[in-house]
Enzyme design. Sequence first.
Site, mmCIF file in Angstrom:
data_model
loop_
_atom_site.group_PDB
_atom_site.id
_atom_site.type_symbol
_atom_site.label_atom_id
_atom_site.label_comp_id
_atom_site.label_asym_id
_atom_site.label_seq_id
_atom_site.Cartn_x
_atom_site.Cartn_y
_atom_site.Cartn_z
ATOM 1 N N GLY A 260 2.452 2.582 10.645
ATOM 2 C CA GLY A 260 3.413 3.659 10.420
ATOM 3 C C GLY A 260 4.166 4.082 11.671
ATOM 4 O O GLY A 260 4.831 5.113 11.682
ATOM 5 N N GLU B 121 -5.547 -4.504 10.878
ATOM 6 C CA GLU B 121 -4.472 -3.531 11.065
ATOM 7 C C GLU B 121 -4.704 -2.739 12.347
ATOM 8 O O GLU B 121 -5.497 -1.783 12.350
ATOM 9 C CB GLU B 121 -4.428 -2.550 9.887
ATOM 10 C CG GLU B 121 -4.135 -3.179 8.553
ATOM 11 C CD GLU B 121 -3.566 -2.158 7.583
ATOM 12 O OE1 GLU B 121 -2.440 -2.353 7.139
ATOM 13 O OE2 GLU B 121 -4.247 -1.159 7.302
ATOM 14 N N ASN C 139 0.875 -1.183 0.000
ATOM 15 C CA ASN C 139 0.000 0.000 0.000
ATOM 16 C C ASN C 139 0.906 1.225 0.000
ATOM 17 O O ASN C 139 1.489 1.570 1.022
ATOM 18 C CB ASN C 139 -0.886 -0.037 1.261
ATOM 19 C CG ASN C 139 -1.691 1.231 1.428
ATOM 20 O OD1 ASN C 139 -1.802 2.041 0.499
ATOM 21 N ND2 ASN C 139 -2.275 1.418 2.609
ATOM 22 N N GLU D 139 -6.871 5.115 7.739
ATOM 23 C CA GLU D 139 -6.606 6.512 7.355
ATOM 24 C C GLU D 139 -7.812 7.096 6.627
ATOM 25 O O GLU D 139 -8.140 8.274 6.792
ATOM 26 C CB GLU D 139 -5.330 6.584 6.497
ATOM 27 C CG GLU D 139 -4.089 6.370 7.361
ATOM 28 C CD GLU D 139 -2.895 5.777 6.631
ATOM 29 O OE1 GLU D 139 -2.843 5.806 5.386
ATOM 30 O OE2 GLU D 139 -1.990 5.259 7.328
HETATM 31 P P1 PGA Z 1 2.793 0.480 7.627
HETATM 32 O O1 PGA Z 1 1.315 0.711 6.956
HETATM 33 O O2 PGA Z 1 3.306 -0.829 7.082
HETATM 34 O O3 PGA Z 1 3.597 1.652 7.166
HETATM 35 O O4 PGA Z 1 2.586 0.426 9.099
HETATM 36 C C1 PGA Z 1 0.419 -0.357 6.818
HETATM 37 C C2 PGA Z 1 -0.866 0.151 6.212
HETATM 38 O O5 PGA Z 1 -1.330 1.226 6.591
HETATM 39 O O6 PGA Z 1 -1.461 -0.514 5.339
#
Ligand code: PGA
Length: 260
Positions: free
Chosen positions: A181, A175, A13, A105
Amino acid sequence: MAEQGRKPLISGNWKMHLNHFEAIQLVQTLSYEVDKDDYEAVDVSVHPPFTDIRSIQTILDADRLPILLGAQHCHFESKGAFTGEVAPEMLAKLNVKLVIVGHSERREIFGETDEMVNAKVKAILKQDMTPILCCGETLDEREAGQAESKVETQILAGLHGVGKEAIAGLVIAYEPIWAIGTGVTATPEDAQTMCAHVRSVVRAKAGDEAADAVRIQYGGSVKPGNAAELMGQADIDGALVGGASLEAPGFARIVKYRLS
Ligand code: PGA
């Protein structure tokens, strides 16, 4: 390890990163590092920003790369006065196979509700594309002991009115928001517990066949160093990778987790 029959899916992603030149370069570099054996063992998808999708489609076609083209978002209507939005039909025409729906998000920053997520899941399925339905709890919810109920609510709302066969073919990404992040990953045990919970929610709603077939990804700071252990858990069938998918060698190492 994912049960036999559930082919693991590793998805990149890219969020709002990489213009189309950078995206082409990333896919080409990735293609040098990932080989036939990898594609046989694992499905790989990339989810570029909308402006890159046509360019990536062209590269995948021209170089006959078995990477699945994905999108990060779409609207649920087919057309109309929705400035800035993209219809599922438009994505299907570009050979997009997988669409992320209800990423935290999108929910937190852009106000996507469970009802919108449900309408999108149905609209994506109607175009013969596969939704990657995201769910996950905040740190406050986890600390309040509400992680399971939050995830259950999101899944049941997202799948409202969706048939068992369609559920069997889709992908659910668990998630935890506190891991996205942040560099903080859920422990493999915690990730497994929550992914098993996701599967049990699907089992209660849609029966054994759908629950045994649905692919469940873990997402949240997946990196080359933790991918193998996460992917080794019984109910984790893949990874939704953000930051670590923006750089070809690291993403390739995640795709090749089984060799580490
Ligand atoms: P990340 O994001 O691997 O940067 O934690 C995962 C996501 O939001 O799909």
